[in-house]
Design an enzyme around this catalytic site. Structure first.
Site, PDB file in Angstrom:
ATOM      1  N   SER A   5      72.926 -18.151-143.237  1.00 50.52           N
ATOM      2  CA  SER A   5      73.666 -18.858-142.180  1.00 50.52           C
ATOM      3  C   SER A   5      74.283 -20.171-142.630  1.00 50.52           C
ATOM      4  CB  SER A   5      72.748 -19.131-140.998  1.00 50.52           C
ATOM      5  OG  SER A   5      72.567 -17.946-140.268  1.00 50.52           O
TER       6      SER A   5
ATOM      7  N   LYS B  13      77.910 -20.374-142.465  1.00 51.37           N
ATOM      8  CA  LYS B  13      78.663 -20.435-141.201  1.00 51.37           C
ATOM      9  C   LYS B  13      79.551 -21.669-141.056  1.00 51.37           C
ATOM     10  CE  LYS B  13      75.256 -17.566-138.714  1.00 51.37           C
ATOM     11  NZ  LYS B  13      74.099 -17.609-137.785  1.00 51.37           N
TER      12      LYS B  13
ATOM     13  N   TYR C 147      80.870 -10.089-142.694  1.00 48.18           N
ATOM     14  CA  TYR C 147      80.021 -11.229-142.352  1.00 48.18           C
ATOM     15  C   TYR C 147      78.719 -11.174-143.161  1.00 48.18           C
ATOM     16  CZ  TYR C 147      76.256 -13.519-139.776  1.00 48.18           C
ATOM     17  OH  TYR C 147      75.146 -14.252-139.451  1.00 48.18           O
TER      18      TYR C 147
ATOM     19  N   TYR D  15      70.222 -24.406-134.123  1.00 50.87           N
ATOM     20  CA  TYR D  15      69.945 -23.452-133.035  1.00 50.87           C
ATOM     21  C   TYR D  15      69.165 -24.093-131.898  1.00 50.87           C
ATOM     22  CZ  TYR D  15      70.936 -20.573-137.103  1.00 50.87           C
ATOM     23  OH  TYR D  15      71.481 -20.064-138.220  1.00 50.87           O
TER      24      TYR D  15
ATOM     25  N   VAL E 214      68.274 -18.236-143.302  1.00 55.02           N
ATOM     26  CA  VAL E 214      66.987 -17.525-143.307  1.00 55.02           C
ATOM     27  C   VAL E 214      66.428 -17.220-144.691  1.00 55.02           C
ATOM     28  CG1 VAL E 214      67.035 -16.461-140.999  1.00 55.02           C
ATOM     29  CG2 VAL E 214      68.124 -15.289-142.928  1.00 55.02           C
TER      30      VAL E 214
HETATM   31  N1  GLN Z   1      72.558 -12.868-142.284  1.00 55.62           N
HETATM   32  C1  GLN Z   1      71.668 -13.429-141.329  1.00 55.62           C
HETATM   33  C2  GLN Z   1      71.865 -12.775-139.961  1.00 55.62           C
HETATM   34  O1  GLN Z   1      72.963 -12.590-139.555  1.00 55.62           O
HETATM   35  C3  GLN Z   1      71.847 -14.908-141.251  1.00 55.62           C
HETATM   36  C4  GLN Z   1      70.932 -15.558-140.238  1.00 55.62           C
HETATM   37  C5  GLN Z   1      70.480 -16.932-140.616  1.00 55.62           C
HETATM   38  O2  GLN Z   1      70.490 -17.332-141.771  1.00 55.62           O
HETATM   39  N2  GLN Z   1      69.974 -17.652-139.652  1.00 55.62           N
HETATM   40  O3  GLN Z   1      70.951 -12.419-139.289  1.00 55.62           O
END
Ligand code: GLN
Length: 435
Positions: free
Chosen positions: A64, A67, A191, A243, A261
């Site tokens: 993430s 993003k 993605y 978040y 993550v």
């Molecule tokens: N690729 C992960 C997902 O879409 C990324 C989520 C994250 O890092 N919080 O679930």
């Protein structure tokens, strides 16, 4: 001398090392197999220096943390209006993978939750790109932020795609609301590839430093995205980057940030530093446990909270007196330091007190190292009003801090290299005698 900052980083890593709480991200099988003990931290200064301790050159997937960077690329490629029409900027207070859209518009709430990030991925590059070209655009963009050619971890990508039911559900919902206008599956695939880009903690610190440095990579010097885009991205990171822990983070750490993550975490402090940590065990929000502790330490040890009120800057007006004597002797306002809105206001107050009998006024910028746009306009307005009040105005500006000064209607300034020149010019202009 032993290096001070790496020693500090090593010490803080030592303090959090014993905390083995939290879990690896189980929903992506390849991530569940990661070494949970990895631990690293790096600082990249906007001047280009990088400091680190621990595992800062081990690669892991960006997840993430991609993003905010993909959001920056979409804003740069498509413009603000088209991106904002599809993705909002409101904190959701929900988990990153929540299946929710803004009521009424059907837009994802922000670009940091998966719904927003999947949509943002579809908005990267020019409008007519196919899914493969889009992935390429994102990979090149992330590489520019890092200052080196990045690559993908195909195994992690495949492993996530096999279990991507939730992201596919989100994408189908986005498609049904016309937020996505193409087949959802290739978009989720793109993605997921974006999330599978391999980075090191060092790379992440440099990527964060590029945000902290107005979009200019401090190592390569490349302007990766425009400054206005960076402000938008940092704002959204501040309000939505963590978040459902965003409020806690904003108050306790106070650094625009983003977690992933795989265990990465970045923070960018505008005008100062890009920071990154790596430790794979996650808390219930999906944020790295030891990463959060490290950032709490960085923020409190070094006063890096963005709402920290800086020590009052030194007075902008260093002195205000008439230099020399006789009717043509200039009144000199000697200014210093960096001038912003509040500093310019001090100059206005000082200028208002200048007696009408002081025929010549010199604004001395010799000791000014920077002046922002609003302060420059305010200073020129001071010059204009002084002219209208009958003063002859000089700008002592040997380094052209204000190039081509134009005080506008009825204003007039003469630029000189030093105060003596102001006096000499005054002598010629007035034909008078100085000193
Ligand atoms: N690729 C992960 C997902 O879409 C990324 C989520 C994250 O890092 N919080 O679930």
């Amino acid at each position: 001398m032993r290096p001070i900052i790496p020693d500090y980083l090593a010490e803080v890593l030592g303090d959090v090392e014993s905390d083995t709480s939290g879990e690896l991200a189980e929903y992506i099988p390849e991530l569940a197999a990661a070494d949970p003990e990895r631990l690293g931290a790096a600082f990249a200064m906007i001047g280009g220096e990088v400091y680190g301790a621990g595992d800062i050159d081990i690669e892991f997937t960006i997840q993430s943390i991609s993003k905010p960077f993909a959001y920056a690329l979409a804003l740069a490629d498509r413009g603000f209006d088209s991106v904002l029409a599809k993705v909002g900027v409101e904190p959701s207070g929900e988990a990153f993978n929540e299946i929710s859209l803004e009521s009424g518009t059907g837009r994802p709430l922000n670009p940091m939750i998966n719904a927003g990030a999947i949509t943002v991925h579809s908005l990267t590059g020019a409008e007519n790109l196919n899914p493969g070209e889009r992935v390429d655009r994102v990979l090149r963009g992330l590489s520019a932020f890092a200052g080196r050619r990045l690559r993908m971890d195909e195994a992690v990508c495949a492993s996530e795609m096999e279990n991507a039911h939730r992201n596919l559900a989100i994408a189908h919902m986005l498609r049904s609301h016309q937020v996505l206008t193409e087949d959802p599956r290739p978009i989720v695939d793109g993605y997921t590839r974006q999330c599978s880009v391999l980075v090191t903690t060092r790379d992440l610190a440099i990527m964060a430093a590029t945000l902290a440095n107005r979009g200019i990579n401090p190592l390569s010097g490349e302007q990766v995205v425009p400054e206005a885009v960076v402000r938008q991205v940092l704002s959204v990171m501040f309000s939505c980057g963590m978040y459902d822990a965003a409020g806690d983070w904003a108050t306790q750490v106070g650094i625009p940030a983003k977690s992933g993550v795989a265990g990465g975490l970045i923070g960018a402090l505008p005008g100062q530093i890009g920071m990154a940590t790596f430790s794979p065990r996650l808390d219930s929000h999906g944020n790295s446990v030891r990463g959060v502790s490290l950032f709490e330490r960085f923020s409190s040890d070094m006063g890096l909270h963005v709402m920290e009120v800086p020590a009052a800057a030194r007075a902008v007006v260093r002195s205000n007196h008439v230099v020399g004597n006789g009717p043509n002797a200039p009144r000199v306002l000697q200014l210093q330091g960096g001038i912003g809105f509040a500093g310019a206001e001090r100059i206005i107050q000082e200028a208002e007190g200048i007696p009408p009998s002081d025929a010549r006024v010199a604004l001395d910028l010799t000791r000014v190292h920077s002046i922002d746009d609003v302060a420059r306009r305010m200073l020129l307005e001071v010059a204009r009003r002084l002219t209208l009040n009958g003063h002859e105005v000089y700008l002592v500006d040997p380094e052209s801090i204000i190039p081509d000064p134009d005080p506008g209607d009825g204003g007039r300034v003469t630029v000189v290299a030093d105060v003596d020149h102001a006096a000499a010019h005054t002598a010629t202009a007035g034909g008078g005698h100085i000193r």
